[in-house]
Write an enzyme that holds these catalytic residues in place. Structure first.
Site, short mmCIF file in Angstrom:
data_model
loop_
_atom_site.label_atom_id
_atom_site.label_comp_id
_atom_site.label_asym_id
_atom_site.label_seq_id
_atom_site.Cartn_x
_atom_site.Cartn_y
_atom_site.Cartn_z
N ASP A 1 -82.65 10.76 76.53
CA ASP A 1 -83.73 9.77 76.60
C ASP A 1 -83.48 8.71 75.53
OD1 ASP A 1 -86.05 8.43 77.15
OD2 ASP A 1 -87.41 9.99 76.43
N THR B 1 -79.25 7.42 71.17
CA THR B 1 -79.04 6.59 69.99
C THR B 1 -79.52 5.17 70.27
OG1 THR B 1 -77.16 7.91 69.27
CG2 THR B 1 -77.27 5.68 68.43
N SER C 1 -70.29 9.48 67.17
CA SER C 1 -69.96 9.23 68.58
C SER C 1 -68.52 8.74 68.67
CB SER C 1 -70.89 8.17 69.17
OG SER C 1 -70.37 7.73 70.41
#
EC number: 1.3.5.2
Length: 341
Positions: free
Chosen positions: A65, A86, A175
């Site tokens: 989300d 993020t 990431s």
């Protein structure tokens, strides 16, 4: 039962289209009688973490989300917390499609989304609109076009804007899909970032009259000495928590499968043992001074308990939730209650 039917339909679709359909459906049914298709009441299993009390130890990991559109729906499913994001200071489209791939035989996913999100101001509006009282963590990152050397400013901008509405803030420097981002995990860049965030936290705590803890999310692709240095920096800068781990660039357990050669971060079942190993190494280095959320490849209650045994205090799920649905939340909470007796 309903999830199994919905999953069959969505697994026939392009993964990103299925994701967007799921988010849209949850957004439109939250706080309505239609949430009966996924809402479940779980027995309380409270956990103390970073000075906060969570209703149970199972959270939704960041990435599901991104814009905080379905907080109330995920809360209704029984998640003890929901980590949104993020999020970046400015909206950005992320990487070119296709960028999300299922590896169904391995219960895995590869993504190279690239922090696609509608920006921090949009997220703040959604945080304000949430009605359920869910514990919400906000995962913050930097825009792709912000040079790594100036990345710190993006984190500070996001932190300032979400601070009044977050239960905690997660700092994503791990990431693999934003060029150069993982370099922030090392040396002076890491110390500078963590020190700046702690100084900002002190300022914001005084301004808003509340202390919002901050946690660092790390990668699984780290050598033991790198994990040790991160742990030292977390302790030195008095960080409140750590989240281990993000997705991996390795392809152990999926070689030869359709989509296994796609670029991006691998999540799901093949990540489980690697992330648990990193949690154990990190916990050994932190010696109880900084608590850990364990995430990566949890597909069963046993996987979650392994992460708790390795040194995590709470866990998060994402890929396992895609493959198993809300029943996985209940399964882990029930197992945790038995273990805690």
């Amino acid at each position: 039962m309903f999830y199994k039917i919905a999953q069959k339909v969505m697994f026939q679709m392009d993964p990103e289209k299925a994701h967007n359909l799921a988010i849209g459906s949850l957004k439109s049914t939250a706080n309505s009688p239609l949430n009966c298709f996924y809402a479940q009441k779980l027995q309380a299993a409270p956990v103390e973490f970073m000075g906060l009390t969570f209703p149970n130890p199972v959270g939704l990991a960041a990435g599901m989300d991104k814009d905080g559109e379905c907080i109330d729906a995920f809360h209704a499913m029984g998640f003890g917390h929901v980590e949104v994001g993020t999020v970046t200071p400015r909206p950005q489209p992320g990487n070119d499609q296709p960028r999300l791939f299922r590896l169904k035989p391995a219960k895995a996913i590869i993504n190279r989304m690239g922090f696609n999100n509608k920006g921090v101001d949009n997220l703040v509006a959604n945080l304000k609109a949430a009605k359920s009282g869910a514990m919400v963590g906000v995962n913050i990152g930097k825009n792709k076009d912000t040079p790594v050397e100036q990345g710190k400013e993006d984190y500070l901008i996001c932190m300032e804007k979400v601070y009044p509405y977050a239960a905690y803030i997660a700092v994503n420097i791990s990431s693999p899909n934003t060029p150069g981002l993982r370099s922030l995990q090392y040396g002076d860049l890491l110390d500078d970032l963590l020190g700046s965030l702690k100084a900002k936290q002190k300022d914001l705590a005084e301004r808003h009259g509340k202390y919002v803890p901050i946690a660092l999310k790390i990668a699984p692709d780290l050598e033991p000495d790198e994990i040790e240095k991160i742990a030292e920096s977390l302790i030195r800068n008095e960080f409140d928590g750590a989240i281990a781990t993000n997705t991996t660039l390795t392809r152990d357990g999926v070689s030869g499968l359709v989509n296994s050669n796609e670029a991006g971060g691998l999540s799901g079942k093949p990540l489980n043992s690697l992330s648990t190993k990193v949690i154990k190494q990190l916990a050994d280095c932190l010696k109880g001074q900084v608590p850990i959320i364990g995430v990566g490849g949890i597909n069963s209650a046993a996987d979650a308990l392994d992460k708790l045994d390795a040194g995590a205090t709470m866990v998060q799920i994402y890929s396992g939730f895609i493959y198993r649905g809300p029943e996985l939340i209940k399964e882990i909470v029930d197992a945790y209650r038995v273990k805690s007796k």
